[in-house]
Design an enzyme around this catalytic site. Structure first.
Site, short mmCIF file in Angstrom:
data_model
loop_
_atom_site.label_atom_id
_atom_site.label_comp_id
_atom_site.label_asym_id
_atom_site.label_seq_id
_atom_site.Cartn_x
_atom_site.Cartn_y
_atom_site.Cartn_z
N LYS A 189 4.50 3.11 -1.50
CA LYS A 189 4.97 2.23 -0.41
C LYS A 189 3.90 1.21 -0.04
O LYS A 189 4.22 0.10 0.41
CB LYS A 189 5.41 3.07 0.80
CG LYS A 189 4.32 3.96 1.41
CD LYS A 189 3.67 3.37 2.61
CE LYS A 189 2.65 4.32 3.23
NZ LYS A 189 1.99 3.78 4.41
N GLY B 129 4.68 9.69 6.92
CA GLY B 129 5.79 9.12 7.66
C GLY B 129 5.39 7.88 8.41
O GLY B 129 4.22 7.50 8.45
N GLU C 167 -5.11 0.20 0.93
CA GLU C 167 -4.88 1.30 -0.01
C GLU C 167 -3.99 0.89 -1.17
O GLU C 167 -4.11 1.43 -2.28
CB GLU C 167 -4.27 2.50 0.72
CG GLU C 167 -5.22 3.21 1.68
CD GLU C 167 -6.24 4.07 0.96
OE1 GLU C 167 -6.38 3.97 -0.28
OE2 GLU C 167 -6.92 4.86 1.64
N ALA D 25 -1.56 4.27 13.57
CA ALA D 25 -2.50 4.95 14.46
C ALA D 25 -2.34 4.51 15.91
O ALA D 25 -2.38 5.32 16.83
CB ALA D 25 -3.93 4.69 13.99
N LYS E 253 -3.16 9.19 1.44
CA LYS E 253 -2.10 8.77 0.52
C LYS E 253 -2.71 8.01 -0.65
O LYS E 253 -3.69 7.30 -0.48
CB LYS E 253 -1.09 7.87 1.24
CG LYS E 253 -0.41 8.50 2.44
CD LYS E 253 0.56 7.53 3.09
CE LYS E 253 1.26 8.15 4.29
NZ LYS E 253 0.35 8.29 5.45
N ASP F 229 8.88 5.36 6.33
CA ASP F 229 7.55 4.78 6.15
C ASP F 229 7.60 3.48 5.37
O ASP F 229 6.84 2.54 5.64
CB ASP F 229 6.64 5.78 5.42
CG ASP F 229 5.17 5.60 5.76
OD1 ASP F 229 4.86 4.74 6.60
OD2 ASP F 229 4.33 6.33 5.21
N ARG G 191 -1.85 -3.03 7.01
CA ARG G 191 -2.92 -3.76 6.32
C ARG G 191 -2.45 -4.26 4.95
O ARG G 191 -2.83 -5.35 4.52
CB ARG G 191 -4.14 -2.85 6.15
CG ARG G 191 -4.80 -2.47 7.46
CD ARG G 191 -5.91 -1.47 7.27
NE ARG G 191 -5.44 -0.23 6.65
CZ ARG G 191 -5.75 0.98 7.07
NH1 ARG G 191 -6.51 1.14 8.13
NH2 ARG G 191 -5.31 2.05 6.46
N ASN G 192 -1.62 -3.46 4.27
CA ASN G 192 -1.12 -3.87 2.96
C ASN G 192 -0.19 -5.08 3.10
O ASN G 192 -0.26 -6.02 2.31
CB ASN G 192 -0.38 -2.70 2.30
CG ASN G 192 -1.30 -1.53 2.03
OD1 ASN G 192 -2.08 -1.54 1.10
ND2 ASN G 192 -1.22 -0.50 2.87
N SER H 90 3.97 5.96 10.96
CA SER H 90 3.11 6.34 12.08
C SER H 90 1.82 5.54 12.09
O SER H 90 0.80 6.00 11.58
CB SER H 90 2.77 7.83 11.99
OG SER H 90 2.27 8.15 10.69
#
Length: 323
Positions: A187, A132, A277, A136, A104, A240, A251-252, A134
């Site tokens: 997002k 979507g 990201e 890990a 992404k 998401d 993490r964001n 999800s």
């Protein structure tokens, strides 16, 4: 069927676990030879600490070996590595192979979405995009998960659905690849802002105010870029965004929370050792909305708070004054 997953990060390994569970031959490609060797020997990743990589999943740092005779090649590398990896991939891709993009983001400099980068470097129309809610860790825990599948090639759609769907994974397809990519990229930026608000200890009412405004802004951006507004209600959209903007597993969100708590040095250190990201995408999305003449003031504000050390309290003032 044989599946190759490019990227040995948490999400790449999680996707590999789905294909393995479904009885397919899986090879994971790691960029680093040392990483590949460590994963092969230990069957453990520091990105998924409680997960033991099944012995049936092969691991290599040789791209030609990884992709050889693969029916499906899954791209799950970080956005900043995408151009380099796909240039190399083009030298080994068979005409019969299909691509599934799980990366992404928006490329810095060109402002190209992930699919555009892939199409620029790889000569194929057998491309699908998956996105979507999800994490890990949830995928490897085999809990029910819904994902959006952006695809226009019928053969590619059928192959991806055959390889991925099972009693835990639901795919809902759409031809709106652009809409899915917009949601998947921005997002992460919105999750940073949501994390800031959480770190500032605002109320649930204020968090809901921000989420509502974020959803509306993303919907308008999708429309302005030529996508379908309804995609905001998909797994890749609302699903998401809700997950990424509210969970400490994001993490964001975690990065933004540190900023909201005033822990700027900790935030910088976190970003140095973790793939955030949203930071990579932030610069690109700013350039994109400027180029397309789209009004999205929240992006500029998030950038000013992170890059220019603007007072984070400005976020609260903005939410009330925003039209």
């Amino acid at each position: 069927m044989k599946v190759c997953v490019l990227g040995a990060g948490a999400f790449g390994l999680a996707l590999a676990s789905i294909f393995n569970k479904n009885g397919h031959e899986v090879t994971v490609w790691a960029h680093s030879k040392n990483d590949a060797t460590t994963l092969k020997i230990t069957r453990k990743s520091d990105k998924l600490k409680d997960y033991v990589i099944p012995k049936k999943i092969k691991i290599t740092s040789n791209l030609e070996t990884a992709t050889k005779k693969s029916s499906l090649i899954v791209i799950a590398v970080p956005a900043h590595a995408l151009n380099d990896v796909t240039v190399k991939l083009s030298k080994h891709l068979r005409s019969t192979s299909h691509l599934l993009i799980a990366t992404k983001g928006i490329e810095q400099g060109t402002c190209d979405f992930v699919t555009e980068v892939v199409e620029r470097n790889v000569n194929t129309n057998k491309i699908a995009v998956i996105s979507g809610p999800s994490f890990a860790v949830d995928i490897i825990s085999e809990v029910p998960i819904g994902l959006s599948l952006g695809v226009t090639n019928v053969r590619t759609k059928n192959i991806v659905k055959t390889l991925i769907e099972n009693e835990n994974i639901k795919l809902r397809e759409t031809p709106d690849i652009l809409g899915i990519e917009v949601c998947g990229a921005i997002k992460n930026v919105m999750a940073i802002a949501s994390g800031m608000l959480n770190g500032m200890k605002v109320t649930d009412s204020t968090k809901a105010l921000f989420l509502t405004e974020a959803l509306n802004d993303i919907k308008e951006l999708i429309d302005a870029l030529g996508g379908n507004k309804k995609t905001i209600l998909s797994f890749a959209g609302f699903g998401d965004i809700l997950m990424t903007c509210t969970s400490t597993n994001s993490r964001n969100f975690t990065f933004g929370k540190l900023i909201g708590e005033g822990k700027l040095k900790e935030a910088e250190k976190y970003a140095e050792h973790t793939t955030v990201e949203g930071l990579y995408t932030l610069k690109s999305i700013k350039e994109l909305i400027k180029r397309e003449h789209v009004k999205m003031e929240v992006v500029d504000l998030i950038s000013d708070i992170i890059m220019n050390k603007k007072d984070k309290e400005e976020m609260l003032k903005f939410l009330i004054s925003k039209q």
